[in-house]
Design a protein around this motif. Structure first.
Motif, PDB file in Angstrom:
ATOM      1  N   LYS A  23     -19.771 -11.443  24.824  1.00 56.12           N
ATOM      2  CA  LYS A  23     -18.445 -11.392  24.227  1.00 56.12           C
ATOM      3  C   LYS A  23     -17.414 -11.070  25.301  1.00 56.12           C
ATOM      4  N   ALA A  24     -16.231 -11.641  25.145  1.00 57.58           N
ATOM      5  CA  ALA A  24     -15.194 -11.496  26.163  1.00 57.58           C
ATOM      6  C   ALA A  24     -14.655 -10.073  26.228  1.00 57.58           C
ATOM      7  N   PRO A  25     -14.369  -9.579  27.436  1.00 53.67           N
ATOM      8  CA  PRO A  25     -13.689  -8.286  27.557  1.00 53.67           C
ATOM      9  C   PRO A  25     -12.215  -8.466  27.225  1.00 53.67           C
ATOM     10  N   LEU A  26     -11.530  -7.363  26.969  1.00 56.68           N
ATOM     11  CA  LEU A  26     -10.099  -7.423  26.704  1.00 56.68           C
ATOM     12  C   LEU A  26      -9.313  -7.525  28.009  1.00 56.68           C
ATOM     13  N   ARG A  27      -8.200  -8.231  27.953  1.00 61.41           N
ATOM     14  CA  ARG A  27      -7.258  -8.239  29.071  1.00 61.41           C
ATOM     15  C   ARG A  27      -6.388  -6.984  28.971  1.00 61.41           C
ATOM     16  N   VAL A  28      -5.757  -6.642  30.079  1.00 61.42           N
ATOM     17  CA  VAL A  28      -4.899  -5.459  30.093  1.00 61.42           C
ATOM     18  C   VAL A  28      -3.795  -5.579  29.036  1.00 61.42           C
ATOM     19  N   SER A  29      -3.212  -6.763  28.913  1.00 60.70           N
ATOM     20  CA  SER A  29      -2.147  -6.963  27.922  1.00 60.70           C
ATOM     21  C   SER A  29      -2.670  -6.762  26.499  1.00 60.70           C
ATOM     22  N   GLU A  30      -3.914  -7.138  26.258  1.00 56.91           N
ATOM     23  CA  GLU A  30      -4.507  -6.973  24.934  1.00 56.91           C
ATOM     24  C   GLU A  30      -4.836  -5.513  24.649  1.00 56.91           C
ATOM     25  N   ILE A  31      -5.280  -4.800  25.686  1.00 57.31           N
ATOM     26  CA  ILE A  31      -5.526  -3.357  25.532  1.00 57.31           C
ATOM     27  C   ILE A  31      -4.250  -2.667  25.073  1.00 57.31           C
ATOM     28  N   TRP A  32      -3.154  -2.982  25.752  1.00 52.49           N
ATOM     29  CA  TRP A  32      -1.901  -2.320  25.414  1.00 52.49           C
ATOM     30  C   TRP A  32      -1.330  -2.795  24.085  1.00 52.49           C
ATOM     31  N   ALA A  33      -1.584  -4.022  23.720  1.00 57.34           N
ATOM     32  CA  ALA A  33      -1.118  -4.513  22.418  1.00 57.34           C
ATOM     33  C   ALA A  33      -1.771  -3.719  21.288  1.00 57.34           C
ATOM     34  N   ILE A  34      -3.067  -3.474  21.406  1.00 58.00           N
ATOM     35  CA  ILE A  34      -3.783  -2.688  20.394  1.00 58.00           C
ATOM     36  C   ILE A  34      -3.323  -1.237  20.440  1.00 58.00           C
ATOM     37  N   ARG A  35      -3.256  -0.678  21.637  1.00 60.34           N
ATOM     38  CA  ARG A  35      -2.900   0.733  21.797  1.00 60.34           C
ATOM     39  C   ARG A  35      -1.512   1.029  21.228  1.00 60.34           C
ATOM     40  N   VAL A  36      -0.538   0.195  21.567  1.00 61.41           N
ATOM     41  CA  VAL A  36       0.834   0.410  21.089  1.00 61.41           C
ATOM     42  C   VAL A  36       0.902   0.284  19.574  1.00 61.41           C
ATOM     43  N   ARG A  37       0.168  -0.667  19.025  1.00 66.68           N
ATOM     44  CA  ARG A  37       0.164  -0.838  17.569  1.00 66.68           C
ATOM     45  C   ARG A  37      -0.390   0.402  16.871  1.00 66.68           C
ATOM     46  N   LEU A  38      -1.463   0.938  17.405  1.00 62.55           N
ATOM     47  CA  LEU A  38      -2.060   2.135  16.810  1.00 62.55           C
ATOM     48  C   LEU A  38      -1.132   3.337  16.939  1.00 62.55           C
ATOM     49  N   GLU A  39      -0.404   3.407  18.053  1.00 67.20           N
ATOM     50  CA  GLU A  39       0.549   4.507  18.248  1.00 67.20           C
ATOM     51  C   GLU A  39       1.722   4.391  17.279  1.00 67.20           C
ATOM     52  N   ILE A  40       2.256   3.196  17.129  1.00 65.00           N
ATOM     53  CA  ILE A  40       3.416   2.981  16.255  1.00 65.00           C
ATOM     54  C   ILE A  40       3.095   3.362  14.820  1.00 65.00           C
ATOM     55  N   TYR A  41       1.912   2.967  14.366  1.00 65.95           N
ATOM     56  CA  TYR A  41       1.536   3.225  12.970  1.00 65.95           C
ATOM     57  C   TYR A  41       0.819   4.562  12.791  1.00 65.95           C
ATOM     58  N   ARG A  42       0.802   5.378  13.845  1.00 68.68           N
ATOM     59  CA  ARG A  42       0.249   6.729  13.798  1.00 68.68           C
ATOM     60  C   ARG A  42      -1.172   6.753  13.249  1.00 68.68           C
ATOM     61  N   ARG A  43      -1.970   5.802  13.688  1.00 71.23           N
ATOM     62  CA  ARG A  43      -3.384   5.785  13.294  1.00 71.23           C
ATOM     63  C   ARG A  43      -4.146   6.626  14.324  1.00 71.23           C
ATOM     64  N   VAL A  44      -4.077   7.926  14.121  1.00 76.62           N
ATOM     65  CA  VAL A  44      -4.539   8.895  15.107  1.00 76.62           C
ATOM     66  C   VAL A  44      -6.023   8.742  15.406  1.00 76.62           C
ATOM     67  N   ARG A  45      -6.834   8.619  14.360  1.00 79.51           N
ATOM     68  CA  ARG A  45      -8.274   8.469  14.589  1.00 79.51           C
ATOM     69  C   ARG A  45      -8.583   7.205  15.360  1.00 79.51           C
ATOM     70  N   ASP A  46      -7.988   6.089  14.940  1.00 75.44           N
ATOM     71  CA  ASP A  46      -8.268   4.809  15.589  1.00 75.44           C
ATOM     72  C   ASP A  46      -7.830   4.810  17.048  1.00 75.44           C
ATOM     73  N   LEU A  47      -6.709   5.452  17.341  1.00 76.47           N
ATOM     74  CA  LEU A  47      -6.231   5.504  18.725  1.00 76.47           C
ATOM     75  C   LEU A  47      -7.208   6.297  19.583  1.00 76.47           C
ATOM     76  N   ALA A  48      -7.681   7.435  19.064  1.00 77.27           N
ATOM     77  CA  ALA A  48      -8.656   8.232  19.810  1.00 77.27           C
ATOM     78  C   ALA A  48      -9.948   7.452  20.011  1.00 77.27           C
ATOM     79  N   LEU A  49     -10.401   6.755  18.966  1.00 79.76           N
ATOM     80  CA  LEU A  49     -11.629   5.973  19.047  1.00 79.76           C
ATOM     81  C   LEU A  49     -11.486   4.821  20.027  1.00 79.76           C
TER      82      LEU A  49
END
Length: 208
Positions: A23-49
């Motif tokens: 399976k493909a690894p994530l690109r840096v831009s994709e890492i940050w896309a997920i991370r920022v989304r989790l931060e914006i929506y305050r999904r604290v558990r998911d961000l830590a995970l």
């Protein structure tokens, strides 16, 4: 070809039309896309995970069984941790970056977790921590939310992402081998999916 196979009575290959293999690894831009989304929506558990999965490079079976005391020392999130791998029965170390330590601290506080508790407890009473199946569903939700094809990515994407980035930047196979906890360098080569010639070039330039 498919028509000929059916005409000749040959079964259609099971993997026809499916993506198989690593399976493909994530690109840096994709890492940050997920991370920022989790931060914006305050999904604290998911961000830590998410952050811990990227940093730890652990298999899902090891990640879901981490306890608070695996990453905490003296009431603080440690900069490094060490765990025993289920598959190999060998210890592996990993780093915890500042962002990961921050998100873990926020999650531990929000969830009221104590020293010996599982880091990611399950909401299902029969299980003390989230299962690998639950983890897979969470991961696929992250991918789906930023528009990635879920058939091309999996929980192994999380394990492969940082080692792949490290290898691309340093070409240091031995370092990646240690970070992944592989016993054989050949396993690391296959895992990263790098070209054999590339690996041989590096081996020739490295004195044993």
């Amino acid at each position: 070809m498919e028509y000929q196979a059916q005409f000749l009575g040959q079964p259609t290959p099971w993997n026809k039309g499916k993506l198989v293999g690593q399976k493909a690894p994530l690109r840096v831009s994709e890492i940050w896309a997920i991370r920022v989304r989790l931060e914006i929506y305050r999904r604290v558990r998911d961000l830590a995970l998410f952050n811990l999965a990227i940093d730890s490079k652990l298999r899902g079976c090891d990640l879901v069984q981490l306890r608070v005391n695996d990453v905490c020392q003296g009431g603080h999130i440690a900069a490094r941790a060490i765990v025993m791998q289920q598959k190999t029965k060998r210890p592996v170390q990993f780093e915890l970056t500042a962002g990961t330590r921050k998100s873990l601290g926020e999650w531990i506080s929000a969830a009221g977790l104590r020293h010996g508790d599982f880091l990611f407890p399950s909401r299902i009473s029969e299980s003390p921590h989230i299962s690998t199946r639950q983890y897979a569903r969470i991961v696929h939700q992250w991918f789906d939310e930023i528009g990635l094809d879920p058939t091309a990515y999996s929980t192994h994407t999380m394990r492969r992402t940082k080692p792949t980035l490290i290898y691309r930047r340093t070409k240091n196979l031995r370092a990646v081998q240690l970070l992944l906890g592989h016993t054989r360098l050949e396993s690391t080569v296959r895992y990263l999916g790098i070209e054999v010639d590339d690996a041989l070039d590096m081996a020739e330039q490295t004195d044993a």
